[in-house]
Motif scaffolding. Structure first.
Motif, PDB file in Angstrom:
ATOM      1  N   GLU A  62     -50.173  11.590 -53.552  1.00 23.68           N
ATOM      2  CA  GLU A  62     -51.005  10.589 -54.236  1.00 23.68           C
ATOM      3  C   GLU A  62     -50.725  10.580 -55.737  1.00 23.68           C
ATOM      4  O   GLU A  62     -50.541   9.532 -56.347  1.00 23.68           O
ATOM      5  CB  GLU A  62     -52.485  10.864 -53.970  1.00 23.68           C
ATOM      6  N   LEU A  63     -50.663  11.751 -56.331  1.00 24.48           N
ATOM      7  CA  LEU A  63     -50.315  11.866 -57.748  1.00 24.48           C
ATOM      8  C   LEU A  63     -48.864  11.448 -57.953  1.00 24.48           C
ATOM      9  O   LEU A  63     -48.538  10.752 -58.923  1.00 24.48           O
ATOM     10  CB  LEU A  63     -50.533  13.303 -58.233  1.00 24.48           C
ATOM     11  N   GLY A  64     -47.991  11.837 -57.047  1.00 21.83           N
ATOM     12  CA  GLY A  64     -46.578  11.485 -57.150  1.00 21.83           C
ATOM     13  C   GLY A  64     -46.349   9.989 -57.230  1.00 21.83           C
ATOM     14  O   GLY A  64     -45.512   9.517 -58.009  1.00 21.83           O
ATOM     15  N   ARG A  65     -47.076   9.228 -56.447  1.00 20.54           N
ATOM     16  CA  ARG A  65     -46.926   7.758 -56.490  1.00 20.54           C
ATOM     17  C   ARG A  65     -47.277   7.202 -57.871  1.00 20.54           C
ATOM     18  O   ARG A  65     -46.591   6.327 -58.389  1.00 20.54           O
ATOM     19  CB  ARG A  65     -47.803   7.112 -55.421  1.00 20.54           C
ATOM     20  N   ARG A  66     -48.364   7.719 -58.461  1.00 25.15           N
ATOM     21  CA  ARG A  66     -48.768   7.246 -59.793  1.00 25.15           C
ATOM     22  C   ARG A  66     -47.753   7.665 -60.852  1.00 25.15           C
ATOM     23  O   ARG A  66     -47.417   6.895 -61.747  1.00 25.15           O
ATOM     24  CB  ARG A  66     -50.168   7.773 -60.130  1.00 25.15           C
ATOM     25  N   VAL A  67     -47.258   8.897 -60.751  1.00 22.66           N
ATOM     26  CA  VAL A  67     -46.267   9.400 -61.706  1.00 22.66           C
ATOM     27  C   VAL A  67     -44.980   8.592 -61.592  1.00 22.66           C
ATOM     28  O   VAL A  67     -44.400   8.179 -62.596  1.00 22.66           O
ATOM     29  CB  VAL A  67     -46.010  10.907 -61.490  1.00 22.66           C
ATOM     30  N   LEU A  68     -44.534   8.353 -60.376  1.00 24.01           N
ATOM     31  CA  LEU A  68     -43.309   7.580 -60.158  1.00 24.01           C
ATOM     32  C   LEU A  68     -43.419   6.192 -60.782  1.00 24.01           C
ATOM     33  O   LEU A  68     -42.487   5.706 -61.426  1.00 24.01           O
ATOM     34  CB  LEU A  68     -43.036   7.471 -58.656  1.00 24.01           C
ATOM     35  N   ALA A  69     -44.569   5.553 -60.628  1.00 27.46           N
ATOM     36  CA  ALA A  69     -44.779   4.218 -61.197  1.00 27.46           C
ATOM     37  C   ALA A  69     -44.799   4.259 -62.726  1.00 27.46           C
ATOM     38  O   ALA A  69     -44.437   3.277 -63.381  1.00 27.46           O
ATOM     39  CB  ALA A  69     -46.091   3.628 -60.677  1.00 27.46           C
TER      40      ALA A  69
ATOM     41  N   PRO B 220     -34.669  12.992 -64.576  1.00 26.12           N
ATOM     42  CA  PRO B 220     -35.470  12.784 -65.792  1.00 26.12           C
ATOM     43  C   PRO B 220     -35.806  14.113 -66.463  1.00 26.12           C
ATOM     44  O   PRO B 220     -35.779  15.170 -65.820  1.00 26.12           O
ATOM     45  CB  PRO B 220     -36.740  12.107 -65.258  1.00 26.12           C
ATOM     46  N   ALA B 221     -36.118  14.040 -67.729  1.00 25.38           N
ATOM     47  CA  ALA B 221     -36.543  15.240 -68.462  1.00 25.38           C
ATOM     48  C   ALA B 221     -37.865  15.723 -67.865  1.00 25.38           C
ATOM     49  O   ALA B 221     -38.766  14.915 -67.596  1.00 25.38           O
ATOM     50  CB  ALA B 221     -36.731  14.914 -69.941  1.00 25.38           C
ATOM     51  N   PRO B 222     -38.014  17.011 -67.643  1.00 24.57           N
ATOM     52  CA  PRO B 222     -39.278  17.507 -67.087  1.00 24.57           C
ATOM     53  C   PRO B 222     -40.457  17.209 -68.010  1.00 24.57           C
ATOM     54  O   PRO B 222     -41.577  17.004 -67.543  1.00 24.57           O
ATOM     55  CB  PRO B 222     -39.047  19.008 -66.923  1.00 24.57           C
ATOM     56  N   GLU B 223     -40.206  17.138 -69.312  1.00 25.17           N
ATOM     57  CA  GLU B 223     -41.274  16.784 -70.257  1.00 25.17           C
ATOM     58  C   GLU B 223     -41.828  15.394 -69.959  1.00 25.17           C
ATOM     59  O   GLU B 223     -43.040  15.161 -70.088  1.00 25.17           O
ATOM     60  CB  GLU B 223     -40.759  16.837 -71.702  1.00 25.17           C
ATOM     61  N   ASP B 224     -40.948  14.458 -69.558  1.00 25.61           N
ATOM     62  CA  ASP B 224     -41.399  13.106 -69.215  1.00 25.61           C
ATOM     63  C   ASP B 224     -42.264  13.116 -67.960  1.00 25.61           C
ATOM     64  O   ASP B 224     -43.271  12.398 -67.877  1.00 25.61           O
ATOM     65  CB  ASP B 224     -40.206  12.164 -69.017  1.00 25.61           C
ATOM     66  N   VAL B 225     -41.883  13.915 -66.985  1.00 23.53           N
ATOM     67  CA  VAL B 225     -42.672  14.007 -65.744  1.00 23.53           C
ATOM     68  C   VAL B 225     -44.019  14.650 -66.037  1.00 23.53           C
ATOM     69  O   VAL B 225     -45.065  14.166 -65.583  1.00 23.53           O
ATOM     70  CB  VAL B 225     -41.902  14.781 -64.657  1.00 23.53           C
ATOM     71  N   VAL B 226     -44.037  15.719 -66.824  1.00 21.18           N
ATOM     72  CA  VAL B 226     -45.293  16.385 -67.176  1.00 21.18           C
ATOM     73  C   VAL B 226     -46.192  15.440 -67.970  1.00 21.18           C
ATOM     74  O   VAL B 226     -47.403  15.369 -67.727  1.00 21.18           O
ATOM     75  CB  VAL B 226     -45.030  17.703 -67.943  1.00 21.18           C
ATOM     76  N   GLU B 227     -45.626  14.683 -68.895  1.00 20.56           N
ATOM     77  CA  GLU B 227     -46.434  13.722 -69.662  1.00 20.56           C
ATOM     78  C   GLU B 227     -46.999  12.642 -68.744  1.00 20.56           C
ATOM     79  O   GLU B 227     -48.157  12.235 -68.897  1.00 20.56           O
ATOM     80  CB  GLU B 227     -45.614  13.093 -70.788  1.00 20.56           C
ATOM     81  N   ALA B 228     -46.220  12.182 -67.786  1.00 22.11           N
ATOM     82  CA  ALA B 228     -46.721  11.187 -66.829  1.00 22.11           C
ATOM     83  C   ALA B 228     -47.868  11.776 -66.006  1.00 22.11           C
ATOM     84  O   ALA B 228     -48.856  11.083 -65.734  1.00 22.11           O
ATOM     85  CB  ALA B 228     -45.589  10.707 -65.926  1.00 22.11           C
ATOM     86  N   ILE B 229     -47.751  13.037 -65.623  1.00 20.62           N
ATOM     87  CA  ILE B 229     -48.853  13.690 -64.897  1.00 20.62           C
ATOM     88  C   ILE B 229     -50.085  13.760 -65.789  1.00 20.62           C
ATOM     89  O   ILE B 229     -51.197  13.478 -65.352  1.00 20.62           O
ATOM     90  CB  ILE B 229     -48.438  15.100 -64.424  1.00 20.62           C
ATOM     91  N   ARG B 230     -49.881  14.110 -67.054  1.00 18.18           N
ATOM     92  CA  ARG B 230     -51.002  14.213 -68.004  1.00 18.18           C
ATOM     93  C   ARG B 230     -51.746  12.883 -68.080  1.00 18.18           C
ATOM     94  O   ARG B 230     -52.980  12.842 -68.054  1.00 18.18           O
ATOM     95  CB  ARG B 230     -50.464  14.615 -69.380  1.00 18.18           C
ATOM     96  N   VAL B 231     -51.015  11.770 -68.136  1.00 16.61           N
ATOM     97  CA  VAL B 231     -51.628  10.437 -68.214  1.00 16.61           C
ATOM     98  C   VAL B 231     -52.250  10.057 -66.864  1.00 16.61           C
ATOM     99  O   VAL B 231     -53.381   9.564 -66.810  1.00 16.61           O
ATOM    100  CB  VAL B 231     -50.586   9.392 -68.655  1.00 16.61           C
ATOM    101  N   CYS B 232     -51.533  10.282 -65.783  1.00 14.10           N
ATOM    102  CA  CYS B 232     -51.973   9.843 -64.455  1.00 14.10           C
ATOM    103  C   CYS B 232     -53.125  10.654 -63.892  1.00 14.10           C
ATOM    104  O   CYS B 232     -53.838  10.181 -63.013  1.00 14.10           O
ATOM    105  CB  CYS B 232     -50.804   9.884 -63.475  1.00 14.10           C
ATOM    106  N   ARG B 233     -53.321  11.848 -64.375  1.00 18.04           N
ATOM    107  CA  ARG B 233     -54.409  12.675 -63.838  1.00 18.04           C
ATOM    108  C   ARG B 233     -55.775  12.081 -64.129  1.00 18.04           C
ATOM    109  O   ARG B 233     -56.750  12.402 -63.476  1.00 18.04           O
ATOM    110  CB  ARG B 233     -54.334  14.082 -64.397  1.00 18.04           C
ATOM    111  N   LEU B 234     -55.848  11.190 -65.097  1.00 17.39           N
ATOM    112  CA  LEU B 234     -57.117  10.589 -65.489  1.00 17.39           C
ATOM    113  C   LEU B 234     -57.453   9.334 -64.697  1.00 17.39           C
ATOM    114  O   LEU B 234     -58.524   8.779 -64.863  1.00 17.39           O
ATOM    115  CB  LEU B 234     -57.098  10.273 -66.992  1.00 17.39           C
TER     116      LEU B 234
END
Length: 122
Positions: free
Chosen positions: A23-30, A107-121
């Motif tokens: 579920e989180l992966g779909r939001r991060v991917l988008a 992708p840079a792992p920093e970009d994935v982590v930042e996307a998780i940071r945004v998408c977790r909300l």
């Protein structure tokens, strides 16, 4: 490849990975402008997990705040040297999300982590 099981494994190092619930992966991917390959796995409880392959994970992401944020979302960075399991021909529990990767882009792992940071909300 492991001879007796047919599993395809990669040691985290030159390639990194971030694991997360689908579920989180779909939001991060988008959210990612240029996502990389994603391995979809189904665990023993029939829950789907995504492993996003990334460029190498550097120590700047291994701080307590990042670890806590990822843990709160049930995501994790695959530690250096740990195994990343990839889909194999006879593997019924893993597959590539969009077919086999066409190139070496990660992708840079920093970009994935930042996307998780945004998408977790969300």
């Amino acid at each position: 490849m492991r001879d007796r099981t047919g599993e395809i494994v990669l040691r985290a190092g030159a390639v990194g990975a971030v694991e997360m619930p689908s579920e989180l992966g779909r939001r991060v991917l988008a959210r990612l402008a240029h996502p990389g390959p994603v391995v979809v796995a189904v665990d023993e409880r029939a829950q789907e997990w995504w492993t996003m392959l990334t460029a190498p994970v550097h120590h700047n992401l291994c701080d307590c705040a990042t670890f806590a944020m990822l843990a709160a979302t049930r995501a994790r960075l695959v530690p250096y040297g740990h195994e990343i399991r990839l889909p194999a021909p006879r593997d019924t529990t893993r597959r590539w999300l969009d077919g086999n990767p066409a190139d070496a882009y990660r992708p840079a792992p920093e970009d994935v982590v930042e996307a998780i940071r945004v998408c977790r909300l969300w």
